[in-house]
Write an enzyme that holds these catalytic residues in place. Structure first.
Site, PDB file in Angstrom:
ATOM      1  N   GLU A  15       0.842  -1.065  -0.047  1.00 50.90           N
ATOM      2  CA  GLU A  15      -0.242  -0.037   0.058  1.00 50.90           C
ATOM      3  C   GLU A  15       1.067   1.260   0.079  1.00 50.90           C
ATOM      4  O   GLU A  15       0.486   2.333  -0.594  1.00 50.90           O
ATOM      5  CB  GLU A  15      -0.852   0.030   1.283  1.00 50.90           C
ATOM      6  CG  GLU A  15      -1.981  -0.749   1.131  1.00 50.90           C
ATOM      7  CD  GLU A  15      -1.593  -2.330   1.398  1.00 50.90           C
ATOM      8  OE1 GLU A  15      -2.148  -3.358   1.263  1.00 50.90           O
ATOM      9  OE2 GLU A  15      -0.525  -2.589   2.040  1.00 50.90           O
ATOM     10  N   MET A  66      13.323  -4.764   1.906  1.00 47.39           N
ATOM     11  CA  MET A  66      12.072  -4.285   1.918  1.00 47.39           C
ATOM     12  C   MET A  66      12.254  -3.155   0.739  1.00 47.39           C
ATOM     13  O   MET A  66      12.935  -2.132   0.932  1.00 47.39           O
ATOM     14  CB  MET A  66      11.261  -4.147   2.870  1.00 47.39           C
ATOM     15  CG  MET A  66      11.081  -5.215   4.053  1.00 47.39           C
ATOM     16  SD  MET A  66      10.545  -6.662   3.382  1.00 47.39           S
ATOM     17  CE  MET A  66       8.699  -6.016   2.999  1.00 47.39           C
ATOM     18  N   GLY A  67      11.183  -3.145  -0.088  1.00 49.09           N
ATOM     19  CA  GLY A  67      10.840  -2.103  -0.955  1.00 49.09           C
ATOM     20  C   GLY A  67      11.766  -1.899  -2.241  1.00 49.09           C
ATOM     21  O   GLY A  67      11.658  -0.949  -2.898  1.00 49.09           O
ATOM     22  N   GLU A  68      12.509  -2.905  -2.419  1.00 51.58           N
ATOM     23  CA  GLU A  68      13.422  -2.848  -3.732  1.00 51.58           C
ATOM     24  C   GLU A  68      12.879  -3.650  -4.856  1.00 51.58           C
ATOM     25  O   GLU A  68      13.541  -3.692  -5.818  1.00 51.58           O
ATOM     26  CB  GLU A  68      14.936  -3.305  -3.337  1.00 51.58           C
ATOM     27  CG  GLU A  68      15.515  -2.382  -2.200  1.00 51.58           C
ATOM     28  CD  GLU A  68      17.014  -2.755  -1.913  1.00 51.58           C
ATOM     29  OE1 GLU A  68      17.647  -1.931  -1.753  1.00 51.58           O
ATOM     30  OE2 GLU A  68      17.379  -3.740  -2.059  1.00 51.58           O
ATOM     31  N   PRO A  79      11.288 -13.347  -0.842  1.00 51.52           N
ATOM     32  CA  PRO A  79      10.239 -13.685   0.282  1.00 51.52           C
ATOM     33  C   PRO A  79       9.426 -12.570   0.678  1.00 51.52           C
ATOM     34  O   PRO A  79      10.040 -11.397   0.704  1.00 51.52           O
ATOM     35  CB  PRO A  79      11.009 -14.149   1.482  1.00 51.52           C
ATOM     36  CG  PRO A  79      12.347 -14.555   0.947  1.00 51.52           C
ATOM     37  CD  PRO A  79      12.801 -13.738  -0.168  1.00 51.52           C
ATOM     38  N   ARG A  80       8.076 -12.701   0.711  1.00 53.22           N
ATOM     39  CA  ARG A  80       7.280 -11.558   1.043  1.00 53.22           C
ATOM     40  C   ARG A  80       7.544 -10.972   2.290  1.00 53.22           C
ATOM     41  O   ARG A  80       7.379  -9.643   2.606  1.00 53.22           O
ATOM     42  CB  ARG A  80       5.826 -12.060   0.853  1.00 53.22           C
ATOM     43  CG  ARG A  80       4.758 -11.117   1.142  1.00 53.22           C
ATOM     44  CD  ARG A  80       4.436 -10.132  -0.154  1.00 53.22           C
ATOM     45  NE  ARG A  80       3.362  -9.300   0.381  1.00 53.22           N
ATOM     46  CZ  ARG A  80       2.939  -8.550  -0.584  1.00 53.22           C
ATOM     47  NH1 ARG A  80       3.347  -8.386  -1.736  1.00 53.22           N
ATOM     48  NH2 ARG A  80       1.701  -7.656  -0.439  1.00 53.22           N
ATOM     49  N   ASN A 101       0.100  -8.631  -6.534  1.00 56.00           N
ATOM     50  CA  ASN A 101      -0.201  -7.798  -7.950  1.00 56.00           C
ATOM     51  C   ASN A 101       0.642  -8.045  -8.942  1.00 56.00           C
ATOM     52  O   ASN A 101       1.852  -7.756  -8.485  1.00 56.00           O
ATOM     53  CB  ASN A 101      -0.131  -6.282  -7.329  1.00 56.00           C
ATOM     54  CG  ASN A 101      -1.134  -5.512  -8.303  1.00 56.00           C
ATOM     55  OD1 ASN A 101      -1.128  -5.674  -9.467  1.00 56.00           O
ATOM     56  ND2 ASN A 101      -1.840  -4.671  -7.692  1.00 56.00           N
ATOM     57  N   LEU A 130       0.947  -6.057 -11.629  1.00 58.04           N
ATOM     58  CA  LEU A 130       1.023  -4.726 -12.423  1.00 58.04           C
ATOM     59  C   LEU A 130       2.269  -4.288 -12.513  1.00 58.04           C
ATOM     60  O   LEU A 130       2.635  -3.693 -13.705  1.00 58.04           O
ATOM     61  CB  LEU A 130      -0.013  -3.600 -11.936  1.00 58.04           C
ATOM     62  CG  LEU A 130      -1.365  -3.990 -11.998  1.00 58.04           C
ATOM     63  CD1 LEU A 130      -2.383  -3.054 -11.439  1.00 58.04           C
ATOM     64  CD2 LEU A 130      -1.680  -4.537 -13.322  1.00 58.04           C
ATOM     65  N   GLU A 131       3.105  -4.172 -11.705  1.00 59.57           N
ATOM     66  CA  GLU A 131       4.503  -3.460 -11.627  1.00 59.57           C
ATOM     67  C   GLU A 131       5.461  -4.405 -12.857  1.00 59.57           C
ATOM     68  O   GLU A 131       6.040  -3.679 -13.357  1.00 59.57           O
ATOM     69  CB  GLU A 131       5.265  -3.790 -10.413  1.00 59.57           C
ATOM     70  CG  GLU A 131       4.591  -2.606  -9.382  1.00 59.57           C
ATOM     71  CD  GLU A 131       5.786  -2.445  -8.192  1.00 59.57           C
ATOM     72  OE1 GLU A 131       6.780  -2.881  -8.297  1.00 59.57           O
ATOM     73  OE2 GLU A 131       4.953  -2.075  -7.167  1.00 59.57           O
TER      74      GLU A 131
END
Length: 777
Positions: free
Chosen positions: A50, A309-311, A266-267, A335, A337-338
């Site tokens: 998000e 995270m975030g990369e 990994p998520r 998702n 879409l990216e």
């Protein structure tokens, strides 16, 4: 009832993760934010996904509302870390969202005083929704969706959620299916709008791989790069662990494609070490992102474990193929879409329930490769790795579809702009204050109304036209700066203005004091607000509690063409030609109650007497439709204008030398003031890019003692401040030998002026009514 279980859960989480324990004060509403100004924007995003979706939207909000404070809350530790890194320069604060307890939510709302609350995606918090509306904020759900997994849970409680969802002013959904689901749960049909998926507006051109990772991949020289994105553990013991599935399949892929590099992502952060252990147990060569060194190489075939995270979004340009996790395990998918925006072929398993419409759309156009069973992961990926033409075809179709569905951000911004303008925030006080002070406040309000009616009965006129400038409440609306601005404008138009003021807190035995323009005298003789008018040199000034006697004295000595009555709305003994009332947008109804519960001198119905309404301290880009609608309920006919304070210089307190506003952009500033509404001063500093390391608020019209100023300087030094900044009004209230009390820090005051939208129309109205008979109030 649930308190023991909640405490037990918090203890359990805290013992497992000390970072979670440290987050508890914020989750109970104790924010690290020291001071804010009313009218902020609060956006809630649960976690990393998000936050990434909201980044572009927040950038648009910042560009459109540069004067507004923007805050983002998150629920997860990873989301907080990412938001801090990605949005540090865009938002004014990042914090953990409060637990959905009434007391915690109220504490946050009192701290932020938001005009707009934005909730991302599926978050439905009953107390947050209810309290946001109670505080007068507009509430908008953005990128709303209800997954297949969540729908049955919500449906069982539809009788309850219908009341919660109807609190939202707008629910902006991703798809027709989401719209239908919100409506089935009881949301207001007029509030639910399908605007598309915000994630389609992902800007692929702005996403670049971290330099260290890009260099690492280049050094390894792989022939193919496969990204296993957002892999998940099984839902239960009978479900598949996707890290196991991918690692097992990789053994076969590496035989067929010996120069294959897989980037395993990994998520969840708590899975990073576990994934590393599994790679070691499988004897697969790997490197970890967290320990990556410059010029490091990995023997291929091998794996890069992205334990950060975030990369992930920045790595998709490096990929030849992407497997989307959460789709083999019964997790509902993630998702796609990216990677689709980059034109990358994406492979997904059977479980895409959380993104069912997206998966269907992409599958129908051939922009997504699907397989039905876990065992087909290996063969599907191997086929696509071997077939560059098929990969390109899938990627091209995915990119084309993603680009065709852009535009959600524009549609969302249109709604947010509208809702922000419709906001009319309210002060919500503690119960004990309402119980004890409401009766006294009501007595005050009725007594004030009676007193004004009594004054009106015996009101008198003077020969000179009178323009009154006042407000509904006690201090803080910017009356004196507006009087000075109006005096200058009338002087430029050829008039000879003079000022009338009470001279609040002046210490003089004279009943009436009259001074020519610019005459030097001590602040104690005039009061600080009268001193500002006197020093301006715009016109003579008469000071007295009896403004009528001061007006007669001014007429005799100076024969002005117009008298400007400062703070005159409640001074009904004198008739006036124009009655201008200022409404401070930061607190328009002065605490929403008469004194002592609020700051109102009289009930809002008194606004019906106004001949002109001026909104002061307006933010850039805002139209204040909600506030204006309320004001029109009290006064339907008075022309209304918007104004804002504009700082134009810093004045050195010792010598009076003016400096440009950029003087302290790189300095640590501390600030203090004694204003009826200090939020206006804080807001001016924020607009200049100053974020004071410490702020002091004193009472309105405060006369500073040497020891108080010494304490201010001492605390400022302790906070590492390099300069003190205050207002002109406060500078005039400093002790005579103030430099001896604060010798270690330079002191400046902020010189400000006003900008009024529709200035020509306002001046035309004023000059026209100056020539007419005084109003009978």
């Amino acid at each position: 009832m649930g308190s023991p279980f909640i405490v037990a859960y918090l203890v359990y989480r805290g013992t497992k993760d000390h970072q979670y324990l440290r987050s508890l004060p914020e989750r109970f509403g104790f924010l690290p934010i020291r001071v804010t100004t009313p009218g902020s924007i609060w956006l809630h995003a649960v976690s990393v996904g998000e936050v990434l979706s909201a980044a572009g939207l927040i950038g648009r909000l910042r560009a459109e509302f540069p004067d507004s404070r923007i805050y983002i809350s998150v629920s997860t530790i990873a989301g907080k870390k990412l938001a801090g890194e990605r949005l540090e320069k865009t938002v004014d604060g990042v914090f953990y969202a409060p637990f959905d307890f009434t007391f915690a939510v109220r504490r946050v709302l009192r701290a932020l005083e938001p005009a707009l609350v934005i909730v991302m995606e599926t978050e439905i918090w009953p107390n947050l929704f209810h309290e946001a509306k109670r505080f007068g904020a507009r509430l908008v759900v953005v990128n709303g969706r209800i997954s297949d997994r969540a729908l049955p849970r919500y449906s069982r409680l539809a009788w309850f959620f219908q009341f919660v969802l109807r609190l939202a002013d707008r629910i902006l959904t991703q798809s027709p299916q989401d719209t239908a689901r919100y409506l089935s749960l009881g949301a207001d049909a007029e509030a639910v709008l399908e605007v598309g998926n915000l994630k389609y507006d992902f800007n692929a051109s702005s996403a670049t791989p971290p330099a260290l990772v890009a260099d690492f991949v280049t050094c390894c020289r792989p022939s193919l790069v496969l990204i296993a994105a957002s892999t998940m553990p099984g839902l239960d013991s009978s479900d598949v662990d996707e890290d196991d599935a991918v690692i097992d399949a990789y053994k076969a892929w590496s035989v067929e494609f010996p120069r294959l590099m897989m980037i395993l992502v990994p998520r969840r952060p708590d899975r990073f070490d576990l994934a590393a252990a599994k790679l070691s147990a499988a004897r697969i060569p790997y490197s970890r992102r967290s320990t990556l060194k410059a010029a490091e190489e990995l023997a291929l075939p091998g794996v890069l474990l992205l334990d950060s995270m975030g990369e992930l979004g920045g790595l998709f340009p490096l990929a030849d193929l992407v497997f989307m996790g959460g789709t083999i395990a019964r997790r509902g998918g993630h998702n796609i879409l990216e990677p689709a925006s980059f034109g990358k072929a994406v492979v997904a398993g059977p479980h895409m329930e959380n993104f069912a419409e997206i998966a269907r759309d992409f599958t129908e156009v051939g922009g997504l490769a699907r397989f039905d069973r876990q065992g087909e992961l290996g063969t599907t990926v191997a086929r696509l790795l071997a077939n560059v033409g098929e990969r390109k075809q899938i990627g091209d179709r995915a990119k084309l579809l993603a680009e065709s569905k852009r535009g959600a951000t524009d549609r969302i911004m249109s709604t947010l702009r509208e809702q922000y303008d419709l906001a009319a925030p309210r002060k919500v006080r503690f119960l004990w204050r309402r119980l004890f002070l409401t009766p006294v406040a009501q007595i005050w309000g009725y007594a004030s109304a009676w007193n004004i009616r009594r004054q009106q009965t015996n009101a008198r006129s003077v020969e000179t036209p009178v323009i009154s400038v006042g407000g509904l409440g006690m201090g803080g609306a910017g009356k004196t700066p507006f009087v000075l601005w109006l005096g200058r404008k009338l002087q430029q138009a050829g008039e000879s203005p003079a000022f009338l003021t009470r001279g609040y807190r002046r210490r003089s035995a004279e009943k009436v004091s009259v001074f020519p323009p610019g005459q030097e005298c001590h602040t104690s003789v005039t009061g600080e607000e009268a001193q500002i008018l006197l020093r301006s040199g715009v016109g003579p000034i008469g000071i007295s509690s009896s403004r009528l006697e001061a007006a007669v004295a001014l007429e005799k000595q100076f024969n002005p063409s117009v008298l400007l009555l400062d703070d005159g709305f409640q001074h009904a003994r004198m008739r006036r030609n124009v009655d201008i009332v200022l409404i401070d947008t930061l607190d328009p109804f002065c605490g929403d109650a008469p004194f002592p519960l609020g700051r109102q001198r009289e009930f809002p119905a008194a606004l019906g007497r106004a001949s002109v309404l001026i909104l002061t301290r307006c933010g850039m880009g805002r139209g204040y439709r909600g506030l204006i609608a309320e004001l029109r309920g009290w006064n339907a006919n008075a022309p209304l204008f918007l104004s804002r304070v504009k700082a134009f210089a810093l004045v050195e307190a010792s010598g009076g030398q003016r400096f440009p506003l950029e003087l302290f952009k790189d300095k640590r500033v501390a600030a203090f003031c004694g204003l009826g509404n200090p939020a206006s001063f804080w807001k001016s500093l924020e607009e200049l890019g100053y974020n004071p390391v410490y702020r002091w608020r004193f009472g309105d019209h405060h006369h500073y003692k040497p020891e108080e100023l010494s304490r201010v300087e001492k605390q400022a030094l302790a906070e590492g401040a390099e300069v003190l900044v205050t207002t002109q009004k406060d500078f005039l209230n400093l002790p005579t030998r103030w430099r001896e009390a604060a010798p270690n820090l330079p002191l400046y005051w902020l010189e400000v002026d006003l900008e009024v939208e529709g200035e020509a129309e306002l001046l035309e109205f004023v000059t026209l009514h100056m020539k007419q008979k005084p109003l009978h109030m």
